[in-house]
Write an enzyme that holds these catalytic residues in place. Structure first.
Site, PDB file in Angstrom:
ATOM      1  N   ASP A  40       0.818  -1.225   0.000  1.00  0.00           N
ATOM      2  CA  ASP A  40       0.000   0.000   0.000  1.00  0.00           C
ATOM      3  C   ASP A  40       0.846   1.267   0.000  1.00  0.00           C
ATOM      4  O   ASP A  40       0.397   2.314   0.473  1.00  0.00           O
ATOM      5  CB  ASP A  40      -0.955   0.013   1.208  1.00  0.00           C
ATOM      6  CG  ASP A  40      -1.987  -1.091   1.129  1.00  0.00           C
ATOM      7  OD1 ASP A  40      -2.370  -1.470   0.001  1.00  0.00           O
ATOM      8  OD2 ASP A  40      -2.417  -1.592   2.192  1.00  0.00           O
ATOM      9  N   ALA A  41       2.059   1.186  -0.538  1.00  0.00           N
ATOM     10  CA  ALA A  41       2.951   2.349  -0.520  1.00  0.00           C
ATOM     11  C   ALA A  41       3.472   2.704  -1.902  1.00  0.00           C
ATOM     12  O   ALA A  41       4.454   3.440  -2.029  1.00  0.00           O
ATOM     13  CB  ALA A  41       4.127   2.097   0.423  1.00  0.00           C
TER      14      ALA A  41
END
Length: 284
Positions: free
Chosen positions: A228-229
């Site tokens: 999620d980065a």
């Protein structure tokens, strides 16, 4: 729509880039239908997106790419040229939640998204009837929690066999392994709520309700090994108040997720997203 060639590029910033690109196009009788550019003063990087009327050029796409290559080399460009008349092939992946998948299928069915959807892959069988109503093949690939490797091997095979240009995780609730992320850089798109890194884990909206948050939102990004980065394509928020219950927040959050994912996918399909490092330039 008028057929256009889309030239997108980034390179070290220097004098003469716009002039060189424009002169190249005009020297062959090309007409620029749309142009955007950005110079990043922090990184010293230049970004550009140009749409050229295909009917005004004496080239096929391949000939245009070959003719532009020497200019790209002289400016150390990362670049590509795509034909707007060629739809990208997008494989959708989902689990049990249907809101993002249903929204994308509707937009595809109503021709709001110009692409092909050759299949949907899911680790559950719940959404089969909805997908097959649209005439799209549905592949149920179960996951063994004790050994997920066979699942991801089959997912990779399907993506390859369907010759996907992009993969969209429409609330697909499995973490992709690093090798799969690396195999499709800047081609896998994900959506999630924007609370992260706060309220991680189960029932994030319930956690947020207990904390009394006033904004909820969603983030659309490219998938990388860092969970999620990856580079962010789009984000949006909506206001809530003390009157909103957790179920209200879930409903509002789903609405934002659908909108942000569809918008991010559309920008990707239209070659509007340029990635540099872990950031994006989006010519929306």
């Amino acid at each position: 729509m008028e057929r256009r060639y889309r030239l997108v590029l980034s390179c070290p910033d220097r004098v003469g880039i716009v002039a060189m690109v424009s002169n190249f196009i005009s020297s062959h009788g090309g007409s620029i239908a749309d142009a955007n550019q950005h110079s990043d003063p922090v990184t010293g990087r230049f970004f550009m997106r140009v749409e050229i009327s295909a009917a005004t050029l004496p080239f096929t796409l391949e000939q245009l790419q070959e003719a532009f290559a020497p200019i790209a080399a002289s400016f150390q460009m990362d670049w590509e040229i795509n034909d707007s008349s060629r739809p990208k092939r997008v494989v959708l992946m989902a689990s049990r939640e249907s809101h993002c998948l249903a929204d994308l299928l509707y937009r595809f069915h109503s021709k709001e998204l110009f692409c092909e959807i050759p299949c949907v892959i899911s680790n559950h069988d719940d959404l089969r009837s909805m997908v097959e109503w649209h005439g799209i093949p549905y592949h149920h690939v179960p996951v063994d929690p004790a050994d997920k490797a066979p699942h991801f091997a089959e997912v990779n095979r399907l993506i390859n066999d369907y010759e996907a240009d992009a993969v969209v995780l429409a609330r697909y609730m499995q973490i992709l392994p690093p090798d799969l992320c690396d195999r499709y850089p800047h081609r896998i798109i994900n959506i999630h709520h924007s609370f992260l890194p706060s309220f991680a884990g189960a029932k994030p909206y319930h956690q947020a309700h207990e904390r009394g948050v006033k904004l909820i939102g969603a983030t659309c990004h490219y998938v990388t090994q860092d969970l999620d980065a990856g580079p962010i394509i789009d984000q949006d928020v909506t206001r809530i108040s003390h009157r909103d219950l957790p179920e209200d927040m879930v409903r509002l959050g789903r609405d934002v997720e659908k909108t942000v994912l569809a918008r991010g996918l559309r920008w990707h399909l239209e070659d509007r997203v340029l990635v540099h490092g872990n950031k994006t330039v989006v010519f929306s």
